[in-house]
Motif scaffolding. Structure first.
Motif, PDB file in Angstrom:
ATOM      1  N   GLU A 190       0.858  -1.193   0.000  1.00 61.33           N
ATOM      2  CA  GLU A 190       0.000   0.000   0.000  1.00 61.33           C
ATOM      3  C   GLU A 190       0.891   1.239   0.000  1.00 61.33           C
ATOM      4  N   GLU A 191       0.602   2.134  -0.937  1.00 60.78           N
ATOM      5  CA  GLU A 191       1.448   3.298  -1.222  1.00 60.78           C
ATOM      6  C   GLU A 191       1.215   4.492  -0.330  1.00 60.78           C
ATOM      7  N   THR A 192      -0.044   4.689   0.103  1.00 63.77           N
ATOM      8  CA  THR A 192      -0.340   6.007   0.678  1.00 63.77           C
ATOM      9  C   THR A 192      -0.973   5.963   2.064  1.00 63.77           C
ATOM     10  N   THR A 198      12.051   6.595   3.653  1.00 65.88           N
ATOM     11  CA  THR A 198      12.468   7.066   2.325  1.00 65.88           C
ATOM     12  C   THR A 198      11.283   7.225   1.388  1.00 65.88           C
ATOM     13  N   LYS A 199      10.064   6.964   1.921  1.00 66.81           N
ATOM     14  CA  LYS A 199       8.854   7.343   1.177  1.00 66.81           C
ATOM     15  C   LYS A 199       8.225   8.555   1.851  1.00 66.81           C
ATOM     16  N   SER A 200       7.721   8.404   3.040  1.00 63.79           N
ATOM     17  CA  SER A 200       6.891   9.478   3.617  1.00 63.79           C
ATOM     18  C   SER A 200       7.689  10.739   3.942  1.00 63.79           C
ATOM     19  N   PHE A 257       9.908  11.989   2.186  1.00 64.84           N
ATOM     20  CA  PHE A 257      10.358  12.608   0.927  1.00 64.84           C
ATOM     21  C   PHE A 257       9.182  12.814  -0.033  1.00 64.84           C
ATOM     22  N   ASP A 258       8.521  11.738  -0.423  1.00 65.54           N
ATOM     23  CA  ASP A 258       7.355  11.800  -1.332  1.00 65.54           C
ATOM     24  C   ASP A 258       6.280  12.700  -0.713  1.00 65.54           C
ATOM     25  N   ASN A 259       5.903  12.395   0.522  1.00 69.99           N
ATOM     26  CA  ASN A 259       4.797  13.130   1.144  1.00 69.99           C
ATOM     27  C   ASN A 259       5.186  14.586   1.399  1.00 69.99           C
TER      28      ASN A 259
HETATM   29  N1  NRN Z   1       3.866  11.016 -10.106  1.00 72.02           N
HETATM   30  C1  NRN Z   1       3.249  10.102  -9.356  1.00 72.02           C
HETATM   31  N2  NRN Z   1       3.097   8.841  -9.817  1.00 72.02           N
HETATM   32  C2  NRN Z   1       2.769  10.401  -8.056  1.00 72.02           C
HETATM   33  N3  NRN Z   1       2.745  11.535  -7.305  1.00 72.02           N
HETATM   34  C3  NRN Z   1       2.185  11.204  -6.135  1.00 72.02           C
HETATM   35  N4  NRN Z   1       1.840   9.901  -6.138  1.00 72.02           N
HETATM   36  C4  NRN Z   1       2.181   9.362  -7.321  1.00 72.02           C
HETATM   37  N5  NRN Z   1       2.042   8.120  -7.800  1.00 72.02           N
HETATM   38  C5  NRN Z   1       2.498   7.900  -9.047  1.00 72.02           C
HETATM   39  C6  NRN Z   1       1.302   9.142  -5.019  1.00 72.02           C
HETATM   40  C7  NRN Z   1       2.138   9.329  -3.763  1.00 72.02           C
HETATM   41  O1  NRN Z   1       3.050   8.293  -3.567  1.00 72.02           O
HETATM   42  C8  NRN Z   1      -0.061   9.567  -4.647  1.00 72.02           C
HETATM   43  C9  NRN Z   1      -0.173   8.984  -3.301  1.00 72.02           C
HETATM   44  O2  NRN Z   1      -1.286   9.418  -2.681  1.00 72.02           O
HETATM   45  C10 NRN Z   1       1.116   9.374  -2.637  1.00 72.02           C
HETATM   46  O3  NRN Z   1       1.409   8.498  -1.575  1.00 72.02           O
END
Ligand code: NRN
Length: 416
Positions: free
Chosen positions: A147-149, A177-179, A181-183
């Protein structure tokens, strides 16, 4: 055969995917090291995650490692149709196009499941939810999922708590290294990108109200401040609220912020954050956007009910005129503005999120069948591996602990 909007867009999509590949060195390195030995040979993966150029790099990494992959989007507005066309042309079973109706959305998930997956990959847990509620016939073959999010993790943890979860899930979102940075950096930049693409509004000098000071809200507040905005944070968590204040942001109730805000961006993961009572006191011209996974944070139904009319004034930007003539602007139908009105997070940060996805899928392919149905964290060693690979790709070297330092840190004998 999948279902996409327009196969003729494949060339454009392929160029976007190549652009993303050039900025995702960690994932491309993992692709290189796993494509020769076909580590995922014969593993069937069903994925439900935004169809973007970055996701395409992940999908093609699974395929390069020998997996059979079927895919759908995890939001009705986030699919990039040219990317979907490029994946389709490359032989991926993909069911995705931008502008899905709710029925089409769940139809795409059901088609994706027909691969009979061993592993599932989710963002928001709609595929996991569908398997558990409408298609339990697939459960006997599924050995694990990721689960990604944040929102998806909340849903799955609730399922596990009620004893309803039927297979092990790795919480990719919770990897540092996900939350971290990505978040933070991803949402911080891409949600503002979405607001700017839908409005071209000037942030400098504006009152920008950020609801939620979690990882996403923290990134948003920082980036909005960087653009010269006066940032106001609303929260329900006293610790997060205190952190926002100590970071120098104004903190107040939404009932106060709604009177002075020019741009509102919600990132709480909760529902009904901005509702009719707030619309009632907002300034003429206020802009409303959501950066959360589902379209429940800005109450679209309240807006529809109190407005005397609405029109699409720009792509992804609907102007609602209220009874007293004030106009409010809702972006991307209240759906996650970064992916619905822009391209989602930049490739550089998705590189780490999806490296964690790939490594977690590898782990589940080996061990999933031995794990009980529950939510599993990423091992620290994997987090550090992803960070080291990213640093290396950036040409950054760091120090190492000496033997003495390791001893000191693991002992208690040395004091003042
Ligand atoms: N470019 C993206 N490609 C992207 N930007 C944000 N997300 C993406 N998934 C694929 C996800 C993030 O990892 C949306 C999710 O809600 C967040 O966790």
């Amino acid at each position: 055969m999948g279902k996409i909007r327009d196969p003729s867009l494949a060339d454009s999509g392929r160029k976007k995917i190549e652009w993303a590949e050039s900025r995702m060195p960690v994932l491309m390195r993992l692709r290189k090291s796993h494509s020769s030995e076909k580590t995922l040979s014969g593993v069937r993966i069903a994925g439900c995650l935004h169809v973007t150029k970055e996701t395409a790099v992940l999908v093609e990494t699974f395929k390069a490692a020998g997996a059979e992959v079927s895919w759908c989007g995890c939001n009705p507005l986030s699919t990039q149709d040219d990317v979907a066309a490029a994946l389709d042309a490359a032989g991926v079973e993909i069911f995705a196009w931008r502008g899905l109706s709710p029925e089409e959305y769940y139809w795409c998930i059901e088609q994706t499941l027909k691969i009979g997956p061993k592993l599932t990959l989710d963002d928001g847990a709609d595929l996991i939810f569908t398997v558990h509620t409408k298609h339990p016939e697939y459960l006997s073959h599924i050995e694990g999922g990721t689960e990604e999010t944040t929102t998806g993790i909340h849903r799955i943890r609730s399922m596990a708590k009620e004893g309803k979860l039927r297979y092990p899930i790795v919480a990719v979102n919770d990897a540092e290294t996900k939350s971290d940075f990505d978040n933070v950096y991803g949402t911080g930049q891409s949600a503002i990108d979405g607001v700017i693409r839908a409005t071209n509004v000037l942030f400098a000098g504006k009152n920008v109200v950020i609801s939620g000071f979690g990882h996403c809200g923290r990134g948003l507040a920082s980036r909005a401040r960087g653009l010269g905005a006066n940032v106001i944070v609303t929260e329900v968590d006293p610790i997060k609220a205190l952190k926002a204040r100590m970071e120098g942001f104004e903190v107040m109730k939404m009932s106060e912020a709604s009177r002075i805000g020019d741009i509102f961006i919600s990132a709480t993961g909760c529902k009904d954050v901005i509702t009719k009572d707030h619309f009632a006191v907002m300034k003429d011209g206020a802009i409303l956007a959501n950066a959360g996974h589902f379209n429940v944070e800005v109450s679209v139904s309240d807006l529809e009910n109190i407005a005397r009319g609405s029109r699409e004034i720009r792509p992804d930007n609907r102007e609602y005129t209220l009874q007293d003539g004030r106009r409010l602007y809702l972006l991307a139908e209240g759906r996650l503005v970064n992916l619905a009105a822009a391209e989602g997070h930049p490739s550089e940060v998705m590189d780490m999120s999806f490296a964690n996805q790939f490594l977690s899928i590898l782990r589940l392919a080996k061990e999933g069948k031995n794990l009980k149905p529950d939510v599993y964290e990423i091992p620290r060693s994997q987090d550090e591996q992803v960070a080291r690979l990213k640093l290396e790709s950036m040409g950054i070297s760091i120090d190492e602990l000496t033997k003495e330092q390791q001893h000191y840190l693991s002992s208690w004998g040395e004091g003042t």
